[in-house]
Design an enzyme around this catalytic site. Structure first.
Site, PDB file in Angstrom:
ATOM      1  N   LYS A  74      23.424  -9.006  -0.535  1.00  0.00           N
ATOM      2  CA  LYS A  74      24.828  -9.193  -0.531  1.00  0.00           C
ATOM      3  C   LYS A  74      25.717  -8.618   0.466  1.00  0.00           C
ATOM      4  O   LYS A  74      26.905  -8.616   0.388  1.00  0.00           O
ATOM      5  CB  LYS A  74      25.346  -8.408  -1.952  1.00  0.00           C
ATOM      6  CG  LYS A  74      24.582  -9.245  -3.097  1.00  0.00           C
ATOM      7  CD  LYS A  74      25.063  -8.554  -4.508  1.00  0.00           C
ATOM      8  CE  LYS A  74      24.299  -9.151  -5.698  1.00  0.00           C
ATOM      9  NZ  LYS A  74      24.456  -8.383  -6.690  1.00  0.00           N
ATOM     10  N   HIS A 111       5.491   6.944  11.353  1.00  0.00           N
ATOM     11  CA  HIS A 111       5.187   6.836  10.033  1.00  0.00           C
ATOM     12  C   HIS A 111       4.430   8.212   9.688  1.00  0.00           C
ATOM     13  O   HIS A 111       3.054   8.031   9.781  1.00  0.00           O
ATOM     14  CB  HIS A 111       3.923   5.658   9.954  1.00  0.00           C
ATOM     15  CG  HIS A 111       3.757   5.360   8.507  1.00  0.00           C
ATOM     16  ND1 HIS A 111       4.252   5.889   7.291  1.00  0.00           N
ATOM     17  CD2 HIS A 111       3.022   4.209   8.241  1.00  0.00           C
ATOM     18  CE1 HIS A 111       3.659   5.167   6.314  1.00  0.00           C
ATOM     19  NE2 HIS A 111       3.188   4.149   6.697  1.00  0.00           N
ATOM     20  N   ARG A 147       0.864  -1.282  -0.105  1.00  0.00           N
ATOM     21  CA  ARG A 147      -0.087  -0.053   0.017  1.00  0.00           C
ATOM     22  C   ARG A 147       0.874   1.211   0.297  1.00  0.00           C
ATOM     23  O   ARG A 147       0.677   2.071  -0.945  1.00  0.00           O
ATOM     24  CB  ARG A 147      -0.829  -0.186   1.332  1.00  0.00           C
ATOM     25  CG  ARG A 147      -2.072   0.990   1.257  1.00  0.00           C
ATOM     26  CD  ARG A 147      -2.800   0.736   2.630  1.00  0.00           C
ATOM     27  NE  ARG A 147      -2.415  -0.783   3.028  1.00  0.00           N
ATOM     28  CZ  ARG A 147      -3.278  -1.670   2.802  1.00  0.00           C
ATOM     29  NH1 ARG A 147      -4.470  -1.155   2.439  1.00  0.00           N
ATOM     30  NH2 ARG A 147      -3.047  -2.697   3.267  1.00  0.00           N
ATOM     31  N   ARG A 199      11.556   3.146   3.942  1.00  0.00           N
ATOM     32  CA  ARG A 199      10.897   2.148   5.017  1.00  0.00           C
ATOM     33  C   ARG A 199      11.888   1.261   5.582  1.00  0.00           C
ATOM     34  O   ARG A 199      12.681   0.559   4.839  1.00  0.00           O
ATOM     35  CB  ARG A 199       9.695   1.387   4.394  1.00  0.00           C
ATOM     36  CG  ARG A 199       9.455   0.466   5.324  1.00  0.00           C
ATOM     37  CD  ARG A 199       8.099   0.016   5.530  1.00  0.00           C
ATOM     38  NE  ARG A 199       7.122   0.980   5.621  1.00  0.00           N
ATOM     39  CZ  ARG A 199       5.632   0.761   5.541  1.00  0.00           C
ATOM     40  NH1 ARG A 199       5.120  -0.591   5.404  1.00  0.00           N
ATOM     41  NH2 ARG A 199       4.801   1.465   5.736  1.00  0.00           N
TER      42      ARG A 199
END
Lengths: 306, 184
Positions: free
Chosen positions: A86, A136, A58, A108
């Site tokens: 990696k 957030h 979303r 994020r």
């Protein structure tokens, strides 16, 4: 007035005028999203990089649509396909992205403070799209935008935030944002999910849902993170649902016409009953629509000449 | 920063503004033989007020309504990537489909032509008008793009460093147009 900052890292450091500016600017972008041709040239030639170290559909899609509707070029990096597997560190990954002349990085990350560390390292603007249990900010902004669209006045607004307050960055950002604008916030959940510091943020703590819902105008449900079930924070999903799930009967306790919100993805029948999620009181899908407009607003305001 | 001391010269008073708008309203109607398929779109902020005044005059002359839209051109500016601060966005509100309409853009001052370029791009993103025309209260010259107005209230020759201000009742001032000259 314009947003005089390079990054959007949290709500805690925004002042009420900045929050209002972002919401007012989002009004214009909502109009753009309602057009047949949903695109304006404001960010033409700018590059937005979505750097996602946690699964998200979303939020990432919302940022991607927002950037594309502003005519920016968008690159998506996600953990599974990037060189992180990696062994590259976050800051090295970001320096590489910056070396490709990215103007805005949307991050994020599972670690609280990741966005701030990144913002100090790179010259690009950084937008925090969720960092650990910290914040957030764009979710809180889109929630405010949705309430404002419902013609609710923030001053004195009674809001209940329900669920796992301890692990919710959505809740933290919303607590900061709502209290800054003068709303009165109650939080409610099982004691294992209510951290001790919460009352210092100016909210009222409840442990019984029915009490907390009495007379509120807004109910924000948080997602029960079922992946945490093994951690013994609550005995069973069934019990949690019985004590803290929002049902049609419980909704009656709130003020008539109360608004039900949820940041998604919803667990139907766990924290919210299906008939409530689909009822007229629910603004869950409006939140998703508004997310794009609010993120366009943030991208636009942060993209001033460097 | 604006200079504290500026020399102000009146070039149009309230009566001049009113007459110019009445003439433009007549010219628009004469050109289109009425208001069929006609729409006025004001450019924020001054142009919006002028568009409403023109619509009112057209209504008085012709007894027919003409639709009005309001256009904010901020997102179409060509200087967004070079400015330090992002300009404040205002809302575009065009409550009709522009496709196949004759759109008369309305602005207060025509200067470099960059605003009009942005407005045309903005309109094109909303549909495909049959025709776009331009009405301005003042044309002050100094074009940087090949753009010309169809209806002009008054041509006012200016120097580049002068400022033309259109004061309107809707913005809390007496109707007039003045030239501000920077003092040395």
């Amino acid at each position: 007035m314009s947003l005089k900052r390079k990054d959007l890292l949290n709500i805690a450091s925004l002042d009420p005028e900045e929050i209002r500016l972002i919401l007012e600017t989002a009004d214009s972008f909502k109009e753009v999203s309602g057009r047949e041709i949903k695109k304006v040239p404001a960010l033409r030639g700018k590059t937005v990089v979505n750097l996602f170290f946690e699964p998200s559909t979303r939020t990432r899609t919302s940022f991607e649509l927002a950037a594309k509707r502003l005519s920016a070029d968008v690159i998506n990096f996600s953990i599974a396909t990037s060189s992180v597997v990696k062994g590259e560190t976050l800051l090295d990954t970001a320096r590489n992205i910056e070396a490709m002349q990215a103007d805005i990085i949307v991050l994020r990350h599972p670690a609280a403070g990741a966005a701030e560390a990144l913002a100090r390292t790179v010259k690009s603007s950084v937008i925090n799209a969720g960092d650990g249990w910290h914040e957030h900010p764009t979710q809180a902004l889109l929630d405010l935008f949705t309430l404002r669209e419902k013609k609710l006045e923030f001053k004195g607004l009674q809001v209940a935030i329900v669920g796992d307050l301890a692990h919710s960055r959505v809740a933290r950002s919303n607590i900061y944002a709502l209290t800054k604008l003068g709303a009165e916030v109650r939080v409610v959940g099982p004691p294992t999910m209510i951290p001790a510091y919460l009352d210092r943020l100016g909210v009222k703590v409840y442990y019984h849902l029915d009490e907390a819902l009495r007379g509120v105008q807004v109910i924000m449900m948080l997602r029960l993170q079922l992946e945490r079930q093994g951690r013994a924070l609550f005995p069973s999903i069934r019990e949690y649902s019985r004590l803290y799930g929002l049902t049609a009967e419980r909704l009656q306790l709130a003020e008539s016409g109360a608004v039900v919100m949820h940041p998604g993805p919803i667990n139907r029948g766990v924290e919210i009953a299906p008939d409530v999620a689909d009822s007229l009181a629910s603004v869950i899908l409006a939140q998703v629509t508004n997310g794009v407009a609010v993120r366009m607003s943030v991208l636009y305001l942060l993209s001033g000449g460097n | 920063m604006k200079q504290a001391q500026q020399h102000e010269k009146l070039v149009m008073d309230a009566n001049d503004v009113a007459r110019a708008l009445t003439r433009i309203a007549h010219e628009i109607l004469e050109r289109h033989k009425g208001t069929k398929n006609l729409a006025l779109v004001g450019i924020r902020t001054g142009g919006v007020h002028l568009a409403h005044r023109l619509a009112q005059r057209i209504q008085e002359i012709e007894q027919s309504q003409v639709v009005i839209g309001e256009l904010d051109i901020t997102l179409y500016r060509d200087d967004l990537s070079v400015r330090k601060d992002q300009p404040v966005l205002r809302k575009t509100s065009i409550p009709f489909n522009v496709t196949d309409l004759i759109i008369v853009l309305v602005d207060d001052v025509l200067f470099t032509g960059r605003t009009i370029r942005a407005a045309m791009d903005g309109l094109m993103d909303l549909g495909r008008p049959a025709e776009i025309q331009l009405a301005v209260l003042v044309d002050r010259g100094h074009r940087q793009l090949p753009i010309k107005a169809n209806y002009i209230g008054k041509n006012i020759p200016t120097a580049r460093d002068e400022e033309v201000r259109v004061c309107l009742e809707e913005l809390g001032e007496e109707d007039r147009v003045v030239i501000l000259k920077p003092t040395a």
